[in-house]
Structure formats: C-alpha cells, structure tokens
Design a protein around this motif. Structure first.
Motif, short mmCIF file in Angstrom:
data_model
loop_
_atom_site.label_atom_id
_atom_site.label_comp_id
_atom_site.label_asym_id
_atom_site.label_seq_id
_atom_site.Cartn_x
_atom_site.Cartn_y
_atom_site.Cartn_z
N LEU A 138 -23.55 -3.59 -9.01
CA LEU A 138 -22.33 -3.56 -9.80
C LEU A 138 -21.54 -2.28 -9.54
N ALA A 139 -22.25 -1.15 -9.49
CA ALA A 139 -21.58 0.12 -9.20
C ALA A 139 -21.00 0.13 -7.80
N LEU A 140 -21.70 -0.45 -6.84
CA LEU A 140 -21.20 -0.52 -5.47
C LEU A 140 -19.94 -1.38 -5.39
N TYR A 141 -19.93 -2.48 -6.11
CA TYR A 141 -18.74 -3.33 -6.16
C TYR A 141 -17.54 -2.57 -6.72
N LEU A 142 -17.75 -1.89 -7.85
CA LEU A 142 -16.65 -1.16 -8.47
C LEU A 142 -16.15 -0.04 -7.57
N LEU A 143 -17.07 0.62 -6.88
CA LEU A 143 -16.67 1.68 -5.96
C LEU A 143 -15.85 1.12 -4.80
N ALA A 144 -16.33 0.02 -4.21
CA ALA A 144 -15.61 -0.59 -3.08
C ALA A 144 -14.23 -1.07 -3.50
N GLU A 145 -14.14 -1.69 -4.69
CA GLU A 145 -12.85 -2.19 -5.16
C GLU A 145 -11.88 -1.04 -5.43
N SER A 146 -12.38 0.06 -5.99
CA SER A 146 -11.52 1.21 -6.27
C SER A 146 -11.04 1.87 -4.98
N VAL A 147 -11.97 2.05 -4.03
CA VAL A 147 -11.60 2.65 -2.75
C VAL A 147 -10.58 1.78 -2.02
N ALA A 148 -10.79 0.46 -2.05
CA ALA A 148 -9.86 -0.45 -1.37
C ALA A 148 -8.48 -0.41 -2.02
N ARG A 149 -8.43 -0.39 -3.34
CA ARG A 149 -7.14 -0.39 -4.04
C ARG A 149 -6.37 0.90 -3.74
N VAL A 150 -7.06 2.03 -3.86
CA VAL A 150 -6.40 3.32 -3.58
C VAL A 150 -6.06 3.43 -2.10
N GLY A 151 -6.94 2.91 -1.23
CA GLY A 151 -6.67 2.96 0.21
C GLY A 151 -5.44 2.13 0.58
N LEU A 152 -5.32 0.94 0.00
CA LEU A 152 -4.12 0.12 0.26
C LEU A 152 -2.86 0.82 -0.22
N LEU A 153 -2.94 1.44 -1.40
CA LEU A 153 -1.78 2.16 -1.93
C LEU A 153 -1.40 3.32 -1.00
N ALA A 154 -2.40 4.09 -0.56
CA ALA A 154 -2.11 5.21 0.33
C ALA A 154 -1.53 4.74 1.66
N GLY A 155 -2.08 3.65 2.21
CA GLY A 155 -1.57 3.13 3.47
C GLY A 155 -0.13 2.65 3.35
N LEU A 156 0.19 1.94 2.28
CA LEU A 156 1.55 1.46 2.09
C LEU A 156 2.53 2.60 1.85
N LEU A 157 2.07 3.63 1.15
CA LEU A 157 2.95 4.78 0.91
C LEU A 157 3.24 5.53 2.21
N LEU A 158 2.23 5.58 3.11
CA LEU A 158 2.48 6.21 4.41
C LEU A 158 3.45 5.38 5.24
N ALA A 159 3.33 4.05 5.14
CA ALA A 159 4.21 3.18 5.91
C ALA A 159 5.61 3.09 5.30
N PHE A 160 5.68 3.15 3.97
CA PHE A 160 6.96 3.05 3.25
C PHE A 160 7.07 4.21 2.26
N PRO A 161 7.37 5.41 2.74
CA PRO A 161 7.35 6.59 1.86
C PRO A 161 8.38 6.55 0.74
N GLY A 162 9.45 5.79 0.92
CA GLY A 162 10.46 5.74 -0.13
C GLY A 162 10.35 4.52 -1.03
N ALA A 163 9.17 3.89 -1.05
CA ALA A 163 9.01 2.64 -1.80
C ALA A 163 9.02 2.85 -3.30
#
Length: 331
Positions: A138-163
C-alpha cells in the motif's frame, strides 16, 4: 436424598414470545448498509452542488461527455494495474477491479486516501498477503502514485512554462506559513521517532519490509511496468477527463494548460484531509482553471460537471459494490 440442581434461568438469554431465542443480526449485514447511509448523507449535504452540476451537464456536448465517462472507467483499470504491480503475488483480476471501483466510493466517504487504503488493505489480506507486506504494498502504491503525479506536473510545466500563474493559487504571504507548517510536522515526527523506542522499532521494521517488497517487485519487469505504468496512467486519465469536459462546455483553455491546472490543484488538495476532497477539490480546480486563463463562470461549470462524472455518478454503484464485496467476504 440426592440433591437436584436446577439450572439458573437468570443466566439464560431472553426468549421471544414463541419460546425461541432471538436471532443476532450479523455484523456484515450492518456493514453492507453503512456505505448507502454515508452516500445518502453526503448527497443531502451537497444537494445544491449536485443540482447545479447536473444542470451544467444538460447543456454540454454529449459526445465529449461520453468520452469523459469512458476515460473515467479507465481510471479504475489503471488503479487495478498499479495495485497489482505493487505486490508480488498474483491477485484475482475481476475481484481486484471490482475492489478499485468500490474503493473509489469509500475514498469519497472518508478522509482523503483512508477509504481506498482500508478497502485495498483488507482485500490483500483476504487474498493471503500478510498484513505487514500488504501495508508495504500500500505504501509503495501511494509513493508511486505521488511520484507520478508530481512528475507529470513537473514535465508539463517544463514543456509549457506559461500554463499556470502560481501567484493566483496562493494568497499573499501564505507560502511562508505553509512551509513552516510542513517543517513543523517533519520535526515533530522526527522527535517522536527518536524518543519513543516502540515507535522507532515499529517504523524501522516497516521500513525494512517496505524496502524488501519494493526490491522484490522491481526484480520482476512485469510488476515494475504495471506499477509505474499504472501510476502514470491514473492521473493522466483523470486530467484527460477534465480536458474532455472542458471541450464539452466550450472552455477556452488549451488542453495542456487544463492538465497542468488539474495536476497542480490535486497536488495542493492532497494536503487537505477532507472526504474525497469534497469541497476542497472544487475550489482548488476553479482557482486553477481561472489561473490558467479560463473565465470564472465557465470554469465553475466545468468543475461541477467534472465532479459529477468522476465522483457523484459512480458513488451509488460504488457503494453498492462495496456492500456486496463485504457481504461476499471479498473484503
């Protein structure tokens, strides 16, 4: 003469008028009704939001809404794939998928994350996974989901800095107190771990189990792919639902900017312990969509319609599924 011992009738349970012992109501039957009672209470409490949300759906373009419903259904598949990837044992596929559907309802009836976590923890233990390893998965799932969500946000912000204009998301002077609160929580937790021996021992034992479980999962390529693929797919599909609802209601914000707004709002709301984020998610999403450049009125309509599709429409079927799984002893 031999003494005759008469039974003590005062210790016997009371009998019904016909002389039969009253039947006890099984606890599981009561538990089956709890989700329905909670759904009713939450629906009555948010009846104004429901009425407004269904009103917005009536004026939307239905092909986009049907696509949004389909993407919402895929989020349960992504959650099931991620849950399977977090544990070495093979879980029964159909019951795992039904459990994710039921866990979604439980998550909206209890403080954020607790409902789904409790349902999945019980499901894994019933499937024969020891409690310590179930908790680690359960902890591994929550960690993976959190990392993925923050990682997607960071990637999109790098691609679209003015979003997104982050200055509009936080009130003036709120950043400092927020950082101090987070630092205070970390310091208190560290002090408790250092001073309380039992707590420290339990934490170290859990950490060893969690690291062992993570290592075992990542030695199997299929499990690692399921864990991280599902973890990234889940928030991506949720953001896709918001994009589709925005298209259905004519929101003039680019899809990538909508995805950034959704991810930023949900990352912020994760710190607010409300049932399923009810209330806090709506407010954060409206603010994020306005910060992304959408008109306030249309942004509010999109958020209400989005929450109807992702929360309120599946809530009653999910609660019924949860009750059925409890009755069938799947969880």
């Amino acid at each position: 003469m031999t003494a005759v011992h008469l039974p003590d009738v005062s210790t016997r349970p009371p009998r019904s008028p016909r002389g039969r012992l009253p039947r006890r109501v099984p606890v599981r039957k009561i538990l089956c009704l709890v989700p329905l009672v909670l759904v009713t209470a939450v629906a009555v409490q948010h009846r104004a939001v429901l009425a407004e949300g269904f009103g917005q759906l009536r004026r939307a373009e239905w092909p986009w809404l049907l696509a949004a419903v389909g993407a919402t259904c895929l989020t349960w598949v992504a959650a099931a794939v991620t849950r399977q990837g977090a544990v070495v044992e093979r879980l029964p596929g159909r019951r795992l998928l039904a459990t994710q559907f039921a866990a979604g309802a439980a998550n909206h009836l209890l403080p954020t994350g607790l409902g789904a976590s409790a349902v999945n923890l019980r499901f894994m233990t019933v499937c024969g996974v020891p409690l310590a390893r179930s908790s680690a998965a359960l902890a591994l799932y929550l960690l993976a989901e959190s990392v993925a969500r923050v990682g997607l946000l960071a990637g999109l912000l790098l691609a679209f800095p003015g979003a997104l204009r982050f200055g509009a998301l936080l009130p003036d002077g709120a950043t400092g107190p927020l950082l101090l609160a987070v630092a205070g929580v970390v310091v208190v937790a560290a002090v408790m771990l250092l001073r309380v021996r039992r707590l420290r021992t339990a934490a170290l034992s859990f950490l060893r189990t969690a690291l062992g479980e993570a290592r075992a999962v990542h030695t199997r390529p299929a499990r690692a792919l399921a864990l991280w693929g599902g973890a990234f797919a889940f928030p991506a599909l949720q953001a896709t639902v918001l994009v589709l609802v925005g298209q259905a209601l004519g929101l003039s914000v680019p899809p990538a900017h909508l995805a950034v707004a959704y991810l930023a709002a949900t990352v912020a709301v994760a710190l607010v312990p409300t049932p399923g984020g009810l209330g806090s998610v709506e407010a954060a999403l409206v603010v994020a969509l306005v910060a992304a450049g959408g008109p306030a009125a249309v942004a509010t309509a999109v958020v209400l319609a989005f929450r109807i599709i992702t929360v309120w429409l599946p809530l009653l079927p999910g609660a019924l599924t949860l009750g059925a799984l409890v009755r069938l002893k799947v969880i």
